[in-house]
Design an enzyme around this catalytic site. Structure first.
Site, PDB file in Angstrom:
ATOM      1  N   GLU A   1       0.778  -1.249   0.000  1.00  0.00           N
ATOM      2  CA  GLU A   1       0.000   0.000   0.000  1.00  0.00           C
ATOM      3  C   GLU A   1       0.803   1.290   0.000  1.00  0.00           C
ATOM      4  OE1 GLU A   1      -2.932  -0.216   3.135  1.00  0.00           O
ATOM      5  OE2 GLU A   1      -4.107  -1.718   2.085  1.00  0.00           O
TER       6      GLU A   1
HETATM    7  C1  BMA Z   1      -4.624  -3.031   5.257  1.00  0.00           C
HETATM    8  C2  BMA Z   1      -3.304  -3.593   5.721  1.00  0.00           C
HETATM    9  C3  BMA Z   1      -2.893  -3.172   7.083  1.00  0.00           C
HETATM   10  C4  BMA Z   1      -4.022  -2.891   7.995  1.00  0.00           C
HETATM   11  C5  BMA Z   1      -5.335  -3.342   7.436  1.00  0.00           C
HETATM   12  C6  BMA Z   1      -6.501  -2.994   8.279  1.00  0.00           C
HETATM   13  O1  BMA Z   1      -4.502  -1.945   4.476  1.00  0.00           O
HETATM   14  O2  BMA Z   1      -2.343  -3.400   4.759  1.00  0.00           O
HETATM   15  O3  BMA Z   1      -2.035  -2.071   7.009  1.00  0.00           O
HETATM   16  O4  BMA Z   1      -3.793  -3.466   9.203  1.00  0.00           O
HETATM   17  O5  BMA Z   1      -5.503  -2.766   6.212  1.00  0.00           O
HETATM   18  O6  BMA Z   1      -6.723  -1.609   8.346  1.00  0.00           O
END
Ligand code: BMA
Length: 820
Positions: free
Chosen positions: A421
């Protein structure tokens, strides 16, 4: 070459007083202080708060050891530090050997000049990670997530140790992997790279071996391959170069397949460097013969994202994996094996190692090879901006090389991914679009890492970020290109049905939170804490708005629970239903969509989170649901207002012969309408088999008390079962199911028969003993008992039938509001 394990007989010291503790590696400061009863369990109640002060100090790990004349006679002697967490100065007999600042690297250092015969002292000074990140962030503030300690991205230490939206802020320090003493004369193998060329009925293995020193004429090299059935073949080379290639030809290769598609056949490759008949050095690798490609090609919908294993496109099913414990010495092969087995039991064929933690142990990959999970491997970068100074760049380059060389030979390795991300965050999270940040991003993730992968592991596909549409900040959230993280259900509070608006090519993250089971909650709370808004429960809920979200979705779907325990149970039902909505939809679109990995598989401490298995290994409702919605043959019903479509998704590589019976029934399970059909579903195909129109029969009244049930028979045997209702569960007129149970046993298993007097949903069989049941959270029609089994061999303690019966409890949706 000779190696000695150096994990025993260490001491840990706090530097601000004289307290000393005996430790065995892997060891950490928090785990040592806890084991010595100096601090309480950091996972209990609000004890997490202890960590900040502890991690703000410096520590010393010290080992005295003897070296005899024979050892000292080796021409080369070095220490191998397989994991130092993180900022350290390492001294031998008072002289500085090495300074480290990356827990993801392996450090080897020549110690011959500093060693002495007899007594020697090795000292590892560990410096506070908190002081470092605070100082760095002041100098150069970088964007990142706000649920971790500020500045975490400056240090090559698992981000989530500084806190995450499911993790505590416990940035423990220690020596988290083995230390070894390596001794050798003349020469040794410095690297082995194995590549595979596949042909019909033939695989050629090219083994490229490098040596530390120049090789002389009297050396020879052999490579021997042992097939799964024990047969051996091999090659020997006599004229060696510093890099020597050996080709091994494997006729009639037995291929390695992901779970559900065939055997996980493994070969052993032994590489041996000899002089005359003396073995100078040898290395052994367990490998699988297979090809794994990722097809990313333009098509009628956009651009595909499809894993192709041994030429077969495969829909990947699984979840995202995070570190298994915030205190690293508490992890073990046994715990990981249980998690991997539980993943395969739930019909996973893929696991994604998320980029905000650490690169897992060797045994993680060995287990994935053995049980058949394809590994999506992120490099350890997540949700942050990184500053590519010269030293940071060199540091992460070394890290990437170390990790690629360590992991690349594994059969299970399916993809390298640059980060989690980061591209999406820089584009869509409202951070300043600074050109220096974007330049460093492109350099690290779109030039440097792909180049390193190309150099060291050219047969594995590289993808710059997850999610991405192939990089360059070009619409990383494009639903039709590449992979996708979809969070509108949950973070965006969209209804579960929203998943059905999207036909992602590969959904690598989507998730929904729940509370862990009462037993797990009891492990970290006192009775007075057991309210989801209590201070202690909120300490164990790291996503600020999450409790509100759970209550919001609850209000949309279920009646208001009668007590805390019922709320916990209902939260797990919401989570299971949400993820099932998404997965079933994407699997009904097999071909266009080729993967679903939900967020997240596991927890690193007891907490409310998106996991399907909690910190203690207990399956939440979601994990039982996953076992069904990831079944290689999925019967699913897409319900509309007053209609329904019955689908069969066949992941198998052969066609299947199906018979389906459907019944529209009322809440007493009386049949209103029924029908049946037969169909053949071709290999790797999702088929919409029958559309049912109930607009006449489903009056407003009946919508509140009728359900559709379908049963799938394959080759005339019962296979599976699905139900849908046509209104929200909160408005359905559930009757008292008067659940009854009967318990019996055989040598291998216990059987629990559950029966209902009226239709009911989400029947939960609860036991005092921890056990994985063959099925749980299932729906029952009236007077159609179901038998659940428990395999005795997987129980941690022996229980008698009477004990099992005494500790048995059942409830269902009806009991969210009603007493039993
Ligand atoms: C996603 C993951 C984590 C996070 C999760 C829940 O984007 O990549 O960074 O824990 O969401 O928010």
């Amino acid at each position: 070459m000779k190696k000695e394990n150096f994990n025993q007989n260490w001491q840990m010291k706090t530097l601000d007083n004289e307290d000393t503790y005996a430790v065995t590696l892997p060891a950490s400061v928090m785990a040592t202080l806890f084991d010595a009863n100096v601090i309480e369990d950091p996972f209990y109640r609000d004890n997490e708060d202890l960590a900040k002060e502890i991690a703000s100090k410096d520590y010393l790990f010290r080992k005295e050891f003897n070296i005899d004349r024979e050892q000292l006679a080796f021409q080369h002697i070095s220490f191998m530090f397989h994991g130092i967490d993180t900022i350290a100065a390492i001294m031998l007999n008072g002289q500085t050997l090495l300074e480290t600042d990356n827990m993801h690297r392996t450090y080897e250092v020549d110690i011959k000049p500093y060693l002495q015969e007899g007594e020697n002292v090795l000292e590892v000074y560990l410096y506070s990670p908190i002081s470092y990140i605070t100082e760095m962030q002041q100098k150069d503030p970088l964007a990142g997530v706000d649920h971790a300690m500020e500045g975490y991205q400056h240090l090559r230490k698992a981000h989530s140790m500084f806190g995450w939206d499911w993790g505590p802020k416990i940035p423990d320090l220690g020596i988290w992997r083995d230390v070894e003493l390596a001794m050798w004369n003349d020469n040794r193998i410095s690297d082995v790279y194995i590549s595979q060329q596949h042909d019909t009925d033939h695989v050629q293995l090219d083994v490229l071996v490098s040596f530390e020193e120049l090789v002389s004429d009297d050396y020879h090299l052999s490579a021997n391959l042992t097939a799964p059935d024990g047969t051996m073949c091999g090659q020997e080379v006599n004229k060696l170069q510093q890099e020597t290639a050996i080709a091994i030809s494997v006729e009639n290769p037995v291929l390695w397949w992901p779970a559900g598609f065939g055997e996980q056949s493994l070969y052993q490759l032994e590489v041996m460097l000899k002089r005359e008949n003396e073995v100078i050095d040898q290395q052994t690798y367990t490998i699988g013969l297979r090809t794994i490609e990722v097809k990313h090609e333009a098509d009628q919908w956009g651009k595909s994202f499809e894993f192709v294993v041994n030429g077969q496109p495969i829909f990947m099913k699984g979840a995202n994996y995070i570190p298994e414990d915030n205190l690293l010495p508490r992890t073990s092969r046994e715990r990981t094996e249980r998690l991997i087995k539980d993943s395969v039991s739930a019909n996973f064929n893929m696991i994604r190692v998320w980029g905000g933690g650490h690169y897992p142990e060797d045994y993680f990959y060995e287990l994935c090879d053995r049980y058949g999970l394809v590994v999506w491997q992120d490099f350890m970068f997540a949700c942050s901006v990184y500053r590519l100074t010269d030293s940071f760049e060199e540091n992460v380059r070394q890290e990437a090389v170390d990790q690629i060389k360590r992991i690349r030979h594994h059969a299970s390795l399916g993809i390298w991914c640059g980060n989690n991300e980061v591209e999406e965050a820089m584009e869509h999270w409202g951070w300043p679009k600074r050109s220096d940040w974007r330049r460093d991003y492109i350099k690290l993730f779109e030039i440097m890492l792909p180049d390193i992968v190309k150099q060291y592991d050219p047969q594995t596909f590289y993808w710059s970020s997850s999610p991405s549409s192939a990089g360059g900040f070009d619409n990383p959230r494009n639903p039709d290109v590449g992979d996708m993280h979809y969070w509108q259900v949950w973070h965006g509070e969209k209804p579960f049905t929203d998943y059905r608006h999207y036909f992602f090519r590969f959904c690598s993250e989507f998730g929904f939170q729940s509370f862990p089971s009462m037993k797990t909650i009891e492990s970290f709370t006192e009775p007075e804490d057991r309210n989801i808004f209590s201070r202690v429960m909120e300490k164990h809920q790291k996503n600020d708005a999450a409790n509100g979200k759970i209550l919001y979705y609850l209000s949309e779907n279920f009646l208001y629970p009668k007590d805390f325990d019922a709320l916990i149970y209902t939260s797990q039902l919401l989570q299971a239903e949400a993820i099932k909505y998404g997965v079933e939809h994407w699997r009904r679109n097999l071909g266009r969509c080729m993967g679903a990995l939900y967020w997240q598989l596991n927890d690193c401490w007891p907490v409310a989170s998106w996991s399907s298995i909690d910190y203690y290994g207990r399956w939440k409702a979601l994990h039982y649901f996953a076992k069904k919605f990831y079944d290689p043959v999925l019967l699913s019903i897409e319900e509309g207002e007053k209609d329904a479509n019955i689908y069969i998704t066949n992941d198998r590589l052969t066609a299947i012969d199906c018979k389906v019976e459907w019944k529209l029934r009322n809440n007493q399970s009386e049949i209103i309408e029924q029908g049946r059909f037969s169909t053949v579903v071709p290999a790797s195909t999702a088929q919409s088999c029958q559309s049912l129109d109930f607009s006449e029969v489903l009056t407003e009244q009946r919508k509140r008390n009728c359900y559709l049930e379908a049963t799938l028979y394959m080759d005339d045997y019962y296979y599976s079962h699905a139900t849908v209702i046509f209104t929200k569960a909160k408005h359905f007129e559930f009757l008292n199911p008067q659940l009854t149970t009967k318990v019996s046993e055989s040598d291998q298993e216990f059987q629990i028969e559950v029966q209902a007097a009226a239709f009911t949903k989400y029947v939960e069989v609860q036991l005092t003993v921890d056990a994985v049941l063959s099925e749980n959270y299932f729906d029952l029609s009236a007077k159609e008992p179901k038998v659940i089994t428990i395999n005795k061999s997987q129980l941690e303690e022996t229980v008698t039938l009477e004990q099992l019966e005494q500790g048995l409890d059942v409830r269902s949706v009806y009991h969210i509001t009603q007493a039993k």
